[in-house]
Enzyme design. Structure first.
Site, short mmCIF file in Angstrom:
data_model
loop_
_atom_site.label_atom_id
_atom_site.label_comp_id
_atom_site.label_asym_id
_atom_site.label_seq_id
_atom_site.Cartn_x
_atom_site.Cartn_y
_atom_site.Cartn_z
N LEU A 1 0.29 -24.08 -3.70
CA LEU A 1 -0.88 -23.42 -3.14
C LEU A 1 -0.59 -21.94 -3.19
O LEU A 1 0.50 -21.50 -2.79
CB LEU A 1 -1.12 -23.85 -1.69
CG LEU A 1 -1.86 -25.16 -1.44
CD1 LEU A 1 -1.92 -25.43 0.07
CD2 LEU A 1 -3.26 -25.14 -2.02
N ASP A 2 -1.53 -21.16 -3.65
CA ASP A 2 -1.31 -19.73 -3.75
C ASP A 2 -1.10 -19.12 -2.37
O ASP A 2 -1.49 -19.70 -1.35
CB ASP A 2 -2.50 -19.05 -4.44
CG ASP A 2 -2.69 -19.55 -5.86
OD1 ASP A 2 -1.69 -19.63 -6.59
OD2 ASP A 2 -3.83 -19.88 -6.21
N GLN A 3 -0.53 -17.93 -2.36
CA GLN A 3 -0.28 -17.24 -1.09
C GLN A 3 -1.55 -17.07 -0.28
O GLN A 3 -1.53 -17.16 0.95
CB GLN A 3 0.36 -15.88 -1.37
CG GLN A 3 0.79 -15.11 -0.13
CD GLN A 3 1.48 -13.81 -0.47
OE1 GLN A 3 1.76 -13.52 -1.64
NE2 GLN A 3 1.76 -12.99 0.53
N SER B 1 -4.13 -19.06 -0.27
CA SER B 1 -4.77 -20.34 0.00
C SER B 1 -4.06 -21.04 1.15
O SER B 1 -2.93 -20.71 1.50
CB SER B 1 -4.76 -21.23 -1.25
OG SER B 1 -5.47 -20.61 -2.30
N ARG C 1 -4.54 -21.36 -10.04
CA ARG C 1 -5.72 -20.77 -9.41
C ARG C 1 -7.02 -21.38 -9.95
O ARG C 1 -8.05 -20.71 -10.10
CB ARG C 1 -5.72 -19.25 -9.59
CG ARG C 1 -4.54 -18.58 -8.91
CD ARG C 1 -4.57 -17.07 -8.99
NE ARG C 1 -5.58 -16.49 -8.12
CZ ARG C 1 -5.43 -16.28 -6.81
NH1 ARG C 1 -4.30 -16.63 -6.21
NH2 ARG C 1 -6.38 -15.73 -6.09
#
Length: 206
Positions: free
Chosen positions: A53-55, A57, A153
């Site tokens: 999970l992106d930073q 998110s 993403r």
């Protein structure tokens, strides 16, 4: 601390990743300002996140030291579902929703068909810290999106491609595994029945 289940020699954890936390245990950036990592929340050695999970998110992460299961869940051929609640700028029209469901061309690939629906009300999530930046003149909507792949993403790129940028992104399910019962920053062990279903999904022996 959550009790460890007597289910396997491996560890399987579910974690509710807060916003602005790196999806790794160390920060390799040369930045002067330290960033929060999984190490700030999970005192369990030798487990690693399955997928990312992106930073920016939030939501559900599965962590394990089971390399075989980790590989199966990362392999696109098994197509395990992931469900997200996505707040987007403006109200998507039927054409945009149709494109998201059928697949969107992003750079050099086309996304797989997805299950996409507009939520009738804002989902029961804790406030984000910091909150998103609202523009009073621009409405927002919440979508529920279920994908069977997890490219870099991808959700953000999909909604941007159809003209509705993502403002907030929360993963709420990985297959049958759910955020229910967890608050941001909390983790627990995967229960035996949950693990049995997960191994069945990945076509692994129990």
């Amino acid at each position: 601390m959550p009790r460890r289940s007597l289910q396997s020699s491996h560890r399987y954890l579910l974690f509710y990743k807060p916003y602005d936390v790196l999806c790794q245990f160390t920060d390799d950036s040369p930045s002067a300002a330290p960033r929060r990592t999984l190490k700030d929340y999970i005192p369990v050695p030798d487990v690693y996140a399955v997928g990312r999970l992106d930073q920016d998110s939030e939501g559900l992460l599965l962590l394990t030291d089971d390399g075989v299961l980790q590989h199966r869940l990362s392999d696109r051929q098994f197509q395990h579902p992931r469900t997200y609640w996505v707040q987007v700028e403006r109200i998507p029209d039927d054409s945009a929703l149709k494109h998201l469901r059928q697949g969107v061309t992003i750079q050099d690939y086309r996304t797989r068909p997805a299950i996409v629906q507009v939520l009738s009300q804002e989902p029961p999530l804790p406030p984000r810290d910091p909150p998103i930046r609202f523009r009073k003149s621009v409405p927002t909507a919440w979508l529920e999106m279920t994908l069977t792949e997890g490219r870099n993403r991808q959700v953000r790129r999909m909604t941007a491609a159809v003209g509705f940028p993502t403002l907030r992104l929360v993963r709420v399910n990985i297959a049958h595994l759910s955020l229910v019962g967890l608050k941001p920053g909390q983790w627990r062990d995967v229960q035996p029945e949950e693990l049995r279903q997960l191994k069945t999904l990945c076509q692994l022996r129990r």
